[in-house]
Write a protein that holds these residues in place. Structure first.
Motif, PDB file in Angstrom:
ATOM      1  N   ALA A  97       1.423   6.318   3.877  1.00 26.86           N
ATOM      2  CA  ALA A  97       2.717   6.106   4.520  1.00 26.86           C
ATOM      3  C   ALA A  97       3.625   7.322   4.390  1.00 26.86           C
ATOM      4  O   ALA A  97       4.317   7.697   5.336  1.00 26.86           O
ATOM      5  CB  ALA A  97       3.399   4.875   3.920  1.00 26.86           C
ATOM      6  N   ASP A  98       3.617   7.984   3.215  1.00 29.16           N
ATOM      7  CA  ASP A  98       4.553   9.098   3.025  1.00 29.16           C
ATOM      8  C   ASP A  98       4.109  10.358   3.747  1.00 29.16           C
ATOM      9  O   ASP A  98       4.861  11.326   3.834  1.00 29.16           O
ATOM     10  CB  ASP A  98       4.756   9.385   1.539  1.00 29.16           C
ATOM     11  N   VAL A 166      10.929   7.273 -11.048  1.00 28.26           N
ATOM     12  CA  VAL A 166      12.019   6.773 -10.205  1.00 28.26           C
ATOM     13  C   VAL A 166      12.769   5.692 -10.976  1.00 28.26           C
ATOM     14  O   VAL A 166      12.168   4.696 -11.407  1.00 28.26           O
ATOM     15  CB  VAL A 166      11.483   6.200  -8.887  1.00 28.26           C
ATOM     16  N   VAL A 167      14.067   5.901 -11.169  1.00 34.47           N
ATOM     17  CA  VAL A 167      14.899   4.932 -11.894  1.00 34.47           C
ATOM     18  C   VAL A 167      16.228   4.778 -11.157  1.00 34.47           C
ATOM     19  O   VAL A 167      16.610   5.605 -10.331  1.00 34.47           O
ATOM     20  CB  VAL A 167      15.162   5.374 -13.349  1.00 34.47           C
ATOM     21  N   LEU A 224      10.182   1.471  -4.000  1.00 33.81           N
ATOM     22  CA  LEU A 224      11.541   1.969  -4.233  1.00 33.81           C
ATOM     23  C   LEU A 224      12.542   0.817  -4.298  1.00 33.81           C
ATOM     24  O   LEU A 224      13.455   0.811  -5.144  1.00 33.81           O
ATOM     25  CB  LEU A 224      11.929   2.952  -3.134  1.00 33.81           C
ATOM     26  N   GLN A 225      12.385  -0.165  -3.446  1.00 37.19           N
ATOM     27  CA  GLN A 225      13.299  -1.305  -3.474  1.00 37.19           C
ATOM     28  C   GLN A 225      13.119  -2.139  -4.738  1.00 37.19           C
ATOM     29  O   GLN A 225      14.084  -2.708  -5.256  1.00 37.19           O
ATOM     30  CB  GLN A 225      13.098  -2.181  -2.222  1.00 37.19           C
ATOM     31  N   ALA A 226      11.876  -2.212  -5.257  1.00 33.60           N
ATOM     32  CA  ALA A 226      11.647  -2.931  -6.503  1.00 33.60           C
ATOM     33  C   ALA A 226      12.353  -2.242  -7.664  1.00 33.60           C
ATOM     34  O   ALA A 226      12.845  -2.901  -8.587  1.00 33.60           O
ATOM     35  CB  ALA A 226      10.145  -3.036  -6.779  1.00 33.60           C
ATOM     36  N   VAL A 227      12.402  -0.906  -7.622  1.00 36.23           N
ATOM     37  CA  VAL A 227      13.149  -0.167  -8.650  1.00 36.23           C
ATOM     38  C   VAL A 227      14.641  -0.426  -8.488  1.00 36.23           C
ATOM     39  O   VAL A 227      15.357  -0.710  -9.454  1.00 36.23           O
ATOM     40  CB  VAL A 227      12.853   1.342  -8.559  1.00 36.23           C
ATOM     41  N   LEU A 241      12.054  11.251  -0.676  1.00 30.36           N
ATOM     42  CA  LEU A 241      13.380  10.782  -0.303  1.00 30.36           C
ATOM     43  C   LEU A 241      13.589   9.380  -0.868  1.00 30.36           C
ATOM     44  O   LEU A 241      12.711   8.519  -0.749  1.00 30.36           O
ATOM     45  CB  LEU A 241      13.531  10.766   1.215  1.00 30.36           C
ATOM     46  N   THR A 242      14.742   9.146  -1.478  1.00 29.83           N
ATOM     47  CA  THR A 242      15.039   7.847  -2.083  1.00 29.83           C
ATOM     48  C   THR A 242      16.353   7.305  -1.549  1.00 29.83           C
ATOM     49  O   THR A 242      17.241   8.078  -1.164  1.00 29.83           O
ATOM     50  CB  THR A 242      15.126   7.964  -3.611  1.00 29.83           C
ATOM     51  N   PRO A 243      16.504   5.999  -1.530  1.00 31.62           N
ATOM     52  CA  PRO A 243      17.783   5.424  -1.102  1.00 31.62           C
ATOM     53  C   PRO A 243      18.870   5.694  -2.136  1.00 31.62           C
ATOM     54  O   PRO A 243      18.586   6.038  -3.294  1.00 31.62           O
ATOM     55  CB  PRO A 243      17.471   3.926  -0.991  1.00 31.62           C
ATOM     56  N   ALA A 244      20.128   5.534  -1.715  1.00 30.86           N
ATOM     57  CA  ALA A 244      21.255   5.712  -2.627  1.00 30.86           C
ATOM     58  C   ALA A 244      21.101   4.773  -3.819  1.00 30.86           C
ATOM     59  O   ALA A 244      20.696   3.618  -3.673  1.00 30.86           O
ATOM     60  CB  ALA A 244      22.559   5.433  -1.887  1.00 30.86           C
TER      61      ALA A 244
END
Length: 287
Positions: A97-98, A166-167, A224-227, A241-244
């Motif tokens: 996907a990435d 990722v945190v 990413l959403q689980a984090v 790339l990560t969400p805010a």
């Protein structure tokens, strides 16, 4: 001058190392060294200068590389056109996907510019299949990431990317310059699908498989959403790339992830050979 020997020389010239070229060609180093030495003898000139770090091209070697690269590209195009006359040739390309945007927006377009008569189909795999369709026979070649169990595959490394943890930005680790996974035994990790390659799972989830009651994550965005929402931990390339609300902290005790082109170890078709070369050139081209 055989095309096979020219392919050997081109691999050495591009890898700048006989051992790496031999691994790329799935052969041992001695016969590769002998083939290049015979080529130098036949041409009556040195093509490579051996150094402690590997090899460098002489002026004659650079000239031969440029000519050989053009000749091999032309030979592959001739074979592709000959095969396509019996019916439209098709190439199936897999990606994770990435890497899907890179495949569709850059690599495939570069390939189509050279092979306008070839139909290209792109298959996007989820995190449960790091081979991106190769193991299932769905694709001919794939852009994916090592490490995973790559028995029976050939790989060409495009890039090595450091990874990070990722945190959430309110996590105590978020302000750290780096972390070591060995010192974080109590983190709650995302869970990959249960049948995922164990080497892949161990690398991206710090060796854990997540809680049995957790739903498996099949996409990067799900991880990413689980984090973000559940305080889980995940690993990702540092340039992901990560969400805010999320940050990526460099991990000191994980080797880089290698972005690779992969294909079955059997003799590749001219289409696959051509895609690998064109995609590698397109990937490293500025912009």
């Amino acid at each position: 001058m055989e095309l096979r020997v020219l392919r050997y020389f081109v691999a050495v010239a591009e890898e700048r190392h006989v051992g790496r070229a031999a691994a790329r060609l799935h052969m041992t180093q001695p016969p590769l060294s002998r083939a290049v030495h015979r080529l130098e003898t036949d041409l009556g000139t040195a093509l490579l200068v051996r150094t402690p770090a590997g090899v460098e091209l002489t002026a004659a070697g650079q000239g031969l590389y440029d000519d050989a690269r053009s000749l091999l590209d032309h030979a592959d195009r001739v074979e592709v056109r000959a095969r396509s006359r019996a019916g439209r040739a098709t190439l199936a390309v897999g990606s994770l996907a990435d890497a899907a945007e890179l495949v569709g927006g850059r690599l495939v377009s570069a390939f189509r510019a050279r092979h306008p008569d070839v139909s290209v189909r792109v298959h996007e795999a989820d995190l449960g299949d790091p081979s991106a369709g190769l193991r299932a026979g769905l694709v001919d070649v794939a852009l994916t990431r090592l490490p995973f169990t790559d028995d029976g595959l050939r790989c060409r490394v495009l890039h090595s990317e450091p990874v990070g943890l990722v945190v959430r930005d309110d996590d105590p680790l978020a302000a750290q310059p780096s972390v070591r996974l060995a010192e974080l035994p109590d983190r709650r990790w995302v869970r990959l699908p249960p049948d995922t390659d164990p080497v892949w799972t161990a690398y991206w989830t710090a060796g854990t498989r997540g809680d049995r009651d957790d739903a498996p994550m099949r996409t990067i965005q799900e991880c990413l959403q689980a984090v973000l929402w559940d305080g889980r931990s995940a690993l990702a390339p540092l340039d992901q790339l990560t969400p805010a609300g999320l940050v990526i902290v460099p991990v000191a005790d994980r080797p880089p992830s290698r972005l690779v082109l992969a294909w079955p170890a059997t003799e590749p078709s001219p289409l696959v050979r051509s895609f690998v070369r064109i995609a590698a050139e397109a990937y490293h081209r500025p912009g």
